[in-house]
Design a protein around this motif. Structure first.
Motif: not given
Length: 97
Positions: A46-47, A54-56, A74-79
């Motif tokens: 979502h972030a 993202t990771c924070a 992060v790979t494309g839109a996937d985390v």
């Protein structure tokens, strides 16, 4: 002689009880790590979609669930998030539907 047999039986029961408690603790830690990884992955996805760190966000959510963040990819839109509780490490991936 019955006292020795009773003491042996009691020691065996206590040992078995300790093994069961140890196994239950490991299962519990795995489940807690699974929940933390799942929630952190969803929050991170979502972030990421909103352009945030993202990771924070993943680390914060994992921490709130009693886990340490040990991986964030992060790979494309996937985390993909890896969360650790004790010696149990669990990964979870989330992204857009």
């Amino acid at each position: 002689m019955p006292t020795v047999a009773t003491a042996g039986f009691a020691a065996a029961l206590i040992s078995l009880g300790l093994v069961v408690i140890g196994a239950a603790a490991q299962v519990s830690a795995h489940q807690q790590a699974r929940v933390a990884a799942d929630l952190a992955a969803v929050a991170a996805a979502h972030a990421h979609a909103r352009g945030e760190n993202t990771c924070a966000v993943a680390g914060q959510v994992a921490g709130h669930n009693g886990a340490a963040l040990s991986g964030c990819v992060v790979t494309g839109a996937d985390v993909t998030i890896t969360a650790r509780i004790g010696r149990r490490e669990v990964s979870s991936t989330a992204g857009p539907v």
